[in-house]
Design a protein around this motif. Structure first.
Motif, short mmCIF file in Angstrom:
data_model
loop_
_atom_site.label_atom_id
_atom_site.label_comp_id
_atom_site.label_asym_id
_atom_site.label_seq_id
_atom_site.Cartn_x
_atom_site.Cartn_y
_atom_site.Cartn_z
N LYS A 17 1.54 -12.85 11.16
CA LYS A 17 0.78 -11.82 12.16
C LYS A 17 0.16 -12.90 13.32
O LYS A 17 0.08 -12.61 14.43
CB LYS A 17 -0.38 -10.97 11.68
CG LYS A 17 -0.80 -9.98 12.69
CD LYS A 17 -1.72 -9.09 11.97
CE LYS A 17 -2.46 -8.33 12.90
NZ LYS A 17 -3.38 -7.10 12.05
N GLU A 18 -0.58 -13.91 12.70
CA GLU A 18 -1.17 -14.90 13.63
C GLU A 18 -0.48 -15.55 14.51
O GLU A 18 -0.50 -15.84 15.72
CB GLU A 18 -2.24 -15.65 12.75
CG GLU A 18 -3.38 -15.04 12.12
CD GLU A 18 -4.06 -15.89 11.27
OE1 GLU A 18 -3.57 -17.33 11.24
OE2 GLU A 18 -5.14 -15.41 10.61
N THR A 19 0.70 -16.05 14.00
CA THR A 19 1.57 -16.91 14.73
C THR A 19 2.71 -16.05 15.79
O THR A 19 3.40 -16.64 16.47
CB THR A 19 2.50 -17.88 13.85
OG1 THR A 19 3.35 -17.01 13.00
CG2 THR A 19 1.56 -18.85 13.16
N GLY A 20 2.88 -14.83 15.51
CA GLY A 20 3.97 -13.97 15.83
C GLY A 20 5.36 -14.04 15.31
O GLY A 20 6.23 -13.83 16.03
N CYS A 21 5.44 -14.71 14.42
CA CYS A 21 6.77 -15.22 13.87
C CYS A 21 6.96 -13.86 12.73
O CYS A 21 6.08 -13.05 12.47
CB CYS A 21 6.69 -16.32 12.95
SG CYS A 21 6.37 -17.85 13.90
N SER A 22 8.22 -13.89 12.51
CA SER A 22 8.79 -12.75 11.41
C SER A 22 9.47 -13.41 10.49
O SER A 22 9.86 -14.76 10.41
CB SER A 22 9.57 -11.84 12.21
OG SER A 22 10.79 -12.39 12.82
N GLN A 55 15.32 -22.00 8.78
CA GLN A 55 13.90 -21.87 9.63
C GLN A 55 12.92 -21.03 9.22
O GLN A 55 11.83 -21.03 9.22
CB GLN A 55 14.50 -21.49 10.92
CG GLN A 55 13.26 -21.65 12.17
CD GLN A 55 12.62 -23.05 12.00
OE1 GLN A 55 13.24 -23.86 12.06
NE2 GLN A 55 11.32 -22.91 12.13
N TYR A 56 13.27 -19.75 8.74
CA TYR A 56 12.27 -18.75 8.21
C TYR A 56 11.70 -19.22 7.00
O TYR A 56 10.76 -19.07 6.68
CB TYR A 56 13.07 -17.26 7.98
CG TYR A 56 14.31 -17.41 6.92
CD1 TYR A 56 14.08 -17.12 5.66
CD2 TYR A 56 15.37 -17.52 7.58
CE1 TYR A 56 14.94 -17.12 4.95
CE2 TYR A 56 16.49 -17.47 6.83
CZ TYR A 56 16.55 -17.10 5.54
OH TYR A 56 17.63 -17.12 4.58
N HIS A 57 12.30 -20.25 6.30
CA HIS A 57 11.64 -20.69 5.03
C HIS A 57 10.51 -21.62 5.58
O HIS A 57 9.54 -21.67 4.98
CB HIS A 57 12.71 -21.61 4.24
CG HIS A 57 13.61 -20.64 3.47
ND1 HIS A 57 15.00 -20.89 3.53
CD2 HIS A 57 13.35 -19.55 2.69
CE1 HIS A 57 15.59 -20.05 2.76
NE2 HIS A 57 14.60 -19.35 2.18
N ARG A 58 10.92 -22.37 6.54
CA ARG A 58 10.08 -23.54 7.19
C ARG A 58 8.92 -22.66 7.71
O ARG A 58 7.92 -23.50 7.64
CB ARG A 58 10.91 -24.27 8.24
CG ARG A 58 11.86 -25.16 7.79
CD ARG A 58 12.56 -26.04 8.76
NE ARG A 58 13.85 -26.34 8.50
CZ ARG A 58 14.17 -27.52 7.61
NH1 ARG A 58 13.19 -28.32 7.60
NH2 ARG A 58 15.40 -27.99 7.84
N THR A 59 9.17 -21.53 8.35
CA THR A 59 8.04 -20.92 9.00
C THR A 59 6.98 -20.57 7.68
O THR A 59 5.49 -20.70 7.96
CB THR A 59 8.53 -19.67 9.63
OG1 THR A 59 9.28 -19.97 10.56
CG2 THR A 59 7.28 -18.84 10.01
N VAL A 60 7.49 -19.79 6.71
CA VAL A 60 6.25 -19.62 5.58
C VAL A 60 5.81 -20.85 5.20
O VAL A 60 4.55 -20.84 4.73
CB VAL A 60 7.32 -18.98 4.51
CG1 VAL A 60 6.64 -18.78 3.21
CG2 VAL A 60 7.67 -17.50 4.85
N ARG A 87 7.78 -10.83 -3.21
CA ARG A 87 8.77 -10.71 -4.19
C ARG A 87 10.06 -11.17 -3.53
O ARG A 87 10.80 -11.80 -3.96
CB ARG A 87 9.11 -9.54 -4.95
CG ARG A 87 10.12 -9.53 -5.93
CD ARG A 87 10.55 -8.21 -6.60
NE ARG A 87 11.45 -8.09 -7.61
CZ ARG A 87 12.55 -8.59 -7.74
NH1 ARG A 87 13.06 -9.58 -7.04
NH2 ARG A 87 13.76 -8.52 -8.62
N TRP A 88 10.23 -10.37 -2.30
CA TRP A 88 11.36 -10.97 -1.50
C TRP A 88 11.49 -12.56 -0.96
O TRP A 88 12.43 -13.09 -0.89
CB TRP A 88 11.47 -9.96 -0.07
CG TRP A 88 12.68 -10.45 0.63
CD1 TRP A 88 12.51 -10.64 2.03
CD2 TRP A 88 14.12 -10.51 0.32
NE1 TRP A 88 13.72 -11.22 2.46
CE2 TRP A 88 14.56 -10.86 1.64
CE3 TRP A 88 14.86 -10.23 -0.60
CZ2 TRP A 88 16.15 -11.05 1.60
CZ3 TRP A 88 16.21 -10.20 -0.65
CH2 TRP A 88 16.67 -10.71 0.48
N VAL A 89 10.22 -12.88 -0.48
CA VAL A 89 10.04 -14.17 -0.04
C VAL A 89 10.46 -15.25 -1.46
O VAL A 89 10.99 -16.26 -1.25
CB VAL A 89 8.51 -14.65 0.30
CG1 VAL A 89 8.32 -15.99 0.64
CG2 VAL A 89 8.46 -13.57 1.45
#
Length: 96
Positions: free
Chosen positions: A26-31, A71-76, A46-48
């Motif tokens: 939410k803070e970074t605006g990423c999804s 990339q979505y893994h890197r974001t988390v 659980r999904w992550v």
């Protein structure tokens, strides 16, 4: 009683990690992609966790390679902090 206490502690850690991931997105605006590949800022922990199962570490001689890191893994990982980033970065030398 001890098993119940361990179970409650696991749920607490699980909920805290889910909250941290959602707050960071939410803070970074990423999804993060959900099960239907739709972007969401409120993924279930659980999904992550399940999506991280496909990541592997390959040690080849003197190199450590992290495979299947999207990339979505890197974001988390970046949301969770430098301690986690260190685990998911390819290194020139394998630990012994």
């Amino acid at each position: 009683m001890a098993l119940l206490m361990a179970w409650a502690l696991c749920l607490l850690v699980y909920a805290a990690l889910q909250w941290r991931i959602r707050q960071g997105l939410k803070e970074t605006g990423c999804s993060y992609p959900d099960q239907k590949e739709n972007p969401t800022q409120r993924p279930a922990a659980r999904w992550v966790f399940q999506s991280f199962e496909e990541i592997h570490v390959l040690c080849n001689g003197e190199q450590q390679l992290v495979l299947n890191l999207e990339q979505y893994h890197r974001t988390v990982v970046s949301i969770l902090g430098p301690e986690y980033e260190r685990l998911y970065v390819s290194h020139p030398m394998c630990p012994t």
